[in-house]
Design an enzyme around this catalytic site. Structure first.
Site, short mmCIF file in Angstrom:
data_model
loop_
_atom_site.label_atom_id
_atom_site.label_comp_id
_atom_site.label_asym_id
_atom_site.label_seq_id
_atom_site.Cartn_x
_atom_site.Cartn_y
_atom_site.Cartn_z
N ARG A 24 0.72 -1.40 0.11
CA ARG A 24 0.45 0.57 -0.25
C ARG A 24 0.87 0.86 0.08
O ARG A 24 1.20 2.34 -0.57
CB ARG A 24 -1.24 -0.40 1.27
CG ARG A 24 -2.11 -0.56 1.00
CD ARG A 24 -3.49 -0.76 1.79
NE ARG A 24 -2.95 -1.02 3.64
CZ ARG A 24 -2.71 -1.63 4.02
NH1 ARG A 24 -2.82 -3.01 3.60
NH2 ARG A 24 -2.61 -1.92 5.70
N ASN A 44 -4.99 -19.16 13.69
CA ASN A 44 -3.87 -20.45 13.88
C ASN A 44 -5.13 -19.97 15.65
O ASN A 44 -5.38 -21.17 16.39
CB ASN A 44 -2.39 -19.68 14.38
CG ASN A 44 -2.37 -18.54 14.53
OD1 ASN A 44 -2.62 -17.77 14.67
ND2 ASN A 44 -0.74 -18.82 14.86
N CYS A 45 -5.42 -18.48 15.72
CA CYS A 45 -6.32 -18.49 17.22
C CYS A 45 -7.62 -19.48 16.94
O CYS A 45 -8.44 -19.46 18.23
CB CYS A 45 -6.28 -17.33 17.49
SG CYS A 45 -5.23 -16.17 18.23
N PRO A 278 20.57 -3.02 11.18
CA PRO A 278 19.73 -1.96 10.20
C PRO A 278 18.40 -2.10 9.62
O PRO A 278 18.04 -2.17 8.96
CB PRO A 278 20.52 -0.84 10.27
CG PRO A 278 22.47 -1.32 9.50
CD PRO A 278 22.56 -2.03 10.69
N ILE A 280 17.29 -5.20 9.14
CA ILE A 280 16.92 -6.62 9.29
C ILE A 280 16.02 -5.80 9.91
O ILE A 280 16.29 -5.33 10.95
CB ILE A 280 18.17 -7.66 9.46
CG1 ILE A 280 18.74 -8.31 8.38
CG2 ILE A 280 16.74 -8.20 9.78
CD1 ILE A 280 19.85 -9.15 8.77
N TYR A 281 14.46 -6.02 10.19
CA TYR A 281 13.76 -6.59 11.63
C TYR A 281 12.96 -7.20 11.77
O TYR A 281 13.01 -8.51 10.89
CB TYR A 281 12.72 -4.92 10.32
CG TYR A 281 12.48 -3.56 9.74
CD1 TYR A 281 12.22 -3.44 11.15
CD2 TYR A 281 13.56 -3.19 9.33
CE1 TYR A 281 12.95 -1.14 10.57
CE2 TYR A 281 14.12 -2.14 8.75
CZ TYR A 281 13.75 -1.00 10.34
OH TYR A 281 14.23 -0.03 9.57
N ALA A 282 12.44 -7.62 12.69
CA ALA A 282 11.56 -8.54 12.84
C ALA A 282 10.79 -8.20 13.92
O ALA A 282 10.17 -7.26 14.62
CB ALA A 282 12.58 -9.22 14.09
N ASP A 285 5.87 -13.67 17.40
CA ASP A 285 6.24 -13.95 18.07
C ASP A 285 7.80 -14.08 18.37
O ASP A 285 7.67 -14.54 20.28
CB ASP A 285 5.41 -15.70 18.38
CG ASP A 285 4.15 -15.89 18.28
OD1 ASP A 285 2.98 -14.79 18.80
OD2 ASP A 285 3.79 -16.71 18.19
#
Length: 557
Positions: A24, A44-45, A278, A280-282, A285
């Site tokens: 977007r 999954n919930c 910098p 790489i984000y995460a 869970d």
């Protein structure tokens, strides 16, 4: 805007939200979504309810198929593909096609890690050899359970673990007609709740036929796979075992790339969800977050935070400064006819942090009592007695529970105090609430404590007191019939609220006075009467209702 190449490792909540938001923001970005399973975005919930046939159509669990995501968001979606390693210097990711075993490399500008978590399978003798042991994390897990139920005529199940998934699968197996045991190592179910609130849930589980075994753990599985031996040497025969003792982050891939680790082997990120690299984000869970109330690092595997984190990461890749790391851990669970919800910190956490706190318990109706369908709920508020800062809240009841917790979660995020709770302008009509909403009532009661209009005593503290008739007098201010019908505290003197002023001569001034009613309201009125007549008086927080559940829990230990 220069074209960016972003590889997202893992779908479901965090990864899929990141991908959709990225598209977007940038129609020209190259976006790869890598998922080692066959489903890129699923609910999954909802899996326990699919097992229980509440959700009958398997396809309803698929939030987005790989094909639909590719078309709608113009993504390169690769299912059954595993991320093997990251070459951070070359900014290349090695991938493996799990169907062909082919490995290849992809360059990237950014990586977003959303690997999720995996169920804990403790090293219990015999557990790995049994063919009737299940976990519940993926759609394929639920397929295996349903197939086993269908083909093996299972009549009895043991669920190990009394958290969210454990209780949900226990309920759904019971609704399918199985005889269900629930084994929990802790002395209570639902560790997000304090023990007297959990006691309400436990009572309901037992009423519904769940056989609760608390404070015990699975020690061994017999060679037949159907004989379970607990630490207490209790032996249970069963047809199937569902392990639900928690999850651990799927972080090995990230930590092998020498990204900094957080608590519990999670992936450490900053307030923008950026790792120690910098590029790489995460999210989700597998990451370390901060709990909003205590700012301590934690791992909180909930879908809501994962979705918000995914959106925030996409914003940050495109130059925004979207802080999304902290969470209140707001959660809710259906337990047969009850709902249990919480937000913020509980007593155990506040004690560990050495916080000065007080509690308020109330047991109001979810709507006006005269409107059909009214039922009571139990609410607990934890707050700072000095300035009214709200630390957390818990609620259990049949209807309207999650609404009240959502309001308090919003108040905590907005840094409102107990003073503001009483001022909130909330919806009112007889079918939905009362003119003084339960949230307002929590504010009223807490304000009285902060302003020293009443001294209250927690039910847990009251039970642990050495009540010597020479020093303490307990007064039940309910009318006689209500006291006899609902139960009384042993040794209490019954003086109904309307008779207190006329019977002050019966109340000695050389004793500490503890007053209680059913919920705490009438006893508050009596507390004010006695206080202004120079008595040392304490109101039992939450009245007999809170006392009953606290005592039940203590006696079960």
């Amino acid at each position: 805007m220069s074209n960016k190449k972003v590889i997202i490792v893992g779908g479901v909540a965090g990864g899929a939200s990141t991908a959709a938001r990225l598209r977007r923001l940038d129609e020209n970005a190259e976006i790869l979504l890598i998922e080692k399973g066959e489903h890129v975005s699923f609910a999954n919930c909802g899996l326990p309810y699919y097992v229980g046939d509440v959700i009958s159509n398997r396809e309803d669990l698929l939030v987005q198929s790989a094909e639909n995501m590719q078309k709608r968001f113009n993504l390169d979606v690769r299912i059954k593909t595993e991320a093997v390693s990251i070459d951070r210097d070359k900014k290349e990711l090695t991938l493996k096609n799990l169907e062909t075993d082919e490995t290849y490399r992809e360059s990237y500008d950014y990586i977003v890690l959303s690997p999720g978590s995996k169920p804990i399978m403790p090293p219990i003798p015999g557990l790995d050899k049994a063919n009737n042991v299940f976990a519940l994390k993926t759609i394929s897990d639920s397929d295996k359970i349903k197939d086993y139920l269908k083909n093996n005529n299972a009549k009895k199940a043991v669920v190990v673990g009394g958290g969210f998934i454990g209780i949900e699968i226990a309920e759904n197996l019971k609704e399918k007609g199985l005889d269900v045991y629930l084994v929990e190592m802790l002395p209570q179910v639902l560790p997000n709740l304090d023990f007297e609130m959990a006691s309400i849930v436990e009572e309901h589980l037992e009423e519904k036929g769940i056989k609760l075994i608390l404070g015990d753990a699975l020690k061994e599985v017999g060679e037949d796979g159907k004989t379970l031996i607990l630490n207490s040497n209790t032996e249970i025969k069963t047809d199937m075992i569902v392990m639900s003792v928690g999850v651990v982050p799927e972080s090995k891939f990230a930590l092998d790339a020498n990204l900094e680790a957080g608590v519990k082997n999670s992936i450490k990120v900053d307030e923008y969800m950026q790792t120690s690299d910098p590029s790489i984000y995460a999210v989700g869970d597998a990451v370390e977050v901060e709990e909003n109330v205590n700012t301590e690092p934690a791992v909180i595997p909930l879908a809501g935070p994962a979705n918000r984190q995914g959106r925030g990461v996409a914003n940050n890749i495109y130059g925004d400064t979207d802080k999304v790391k902290s969470t209140l851990g707001t959660s809710v669970i259906k337990v047969f006819e009850l709902t249990a919800a919480s937000t913020g910190a509980n007593e155990k956490q506040l004690k560990e942090l050495n916080k000065n706190y007080r509690t308020v318990h109330i047991h109001p109706f979810n709507q006006v009592k005269y409107y059909p369908g009214a039922n009571k709920m139990s609410l607990k508020l934890l707050f700072d007695p000095e300035d009214g800062t709200i630390y957390g809240a818990q609620a259990v009841g049949k209807t309207g529970v999650e609404k009240r917790i959502d309001v308090i979660a919003t108040a905590i995020k907005g840094r409102l105090s107990v003073y503001t709770l009483k001022e909130l302008d909330l919806c009112y009509a007889p079918p939905y609430s009362s003119a003084k909403d339960p949230v307002n009532m929590l504010g009223f009661v807490a304000e009285n404590i902060v302003n020293n209009l009443v001294k209250s005593i927690d039910a847990n503290d009251f039970i642990s007191m050495d009540i010597d008739e020479k020093n303490i007098l307990v007064i039940d201010v309910r009318d006689k019939n209500a006291a006899e019908e609902n139960g009384i505290i042993e040794g209490a003197l019954n003086i109904p609220v309307n008779e207190v002023r006329d019977r002050l001569s019966e109340i000695p001034k050389d004793k500490k006075i503890v007053v209680y009613c059913d919920q705490g309201l009438n006893s508050y009125l009596v507390s004010r009467i006695l206080l202004q007549n120079n008595y040392e008086v304490y109101n039992l927080d939450g009245g007999y209702q809170s006392y009953k559940y606290a005592k039940r829990k203590l006696e079960s230990k």
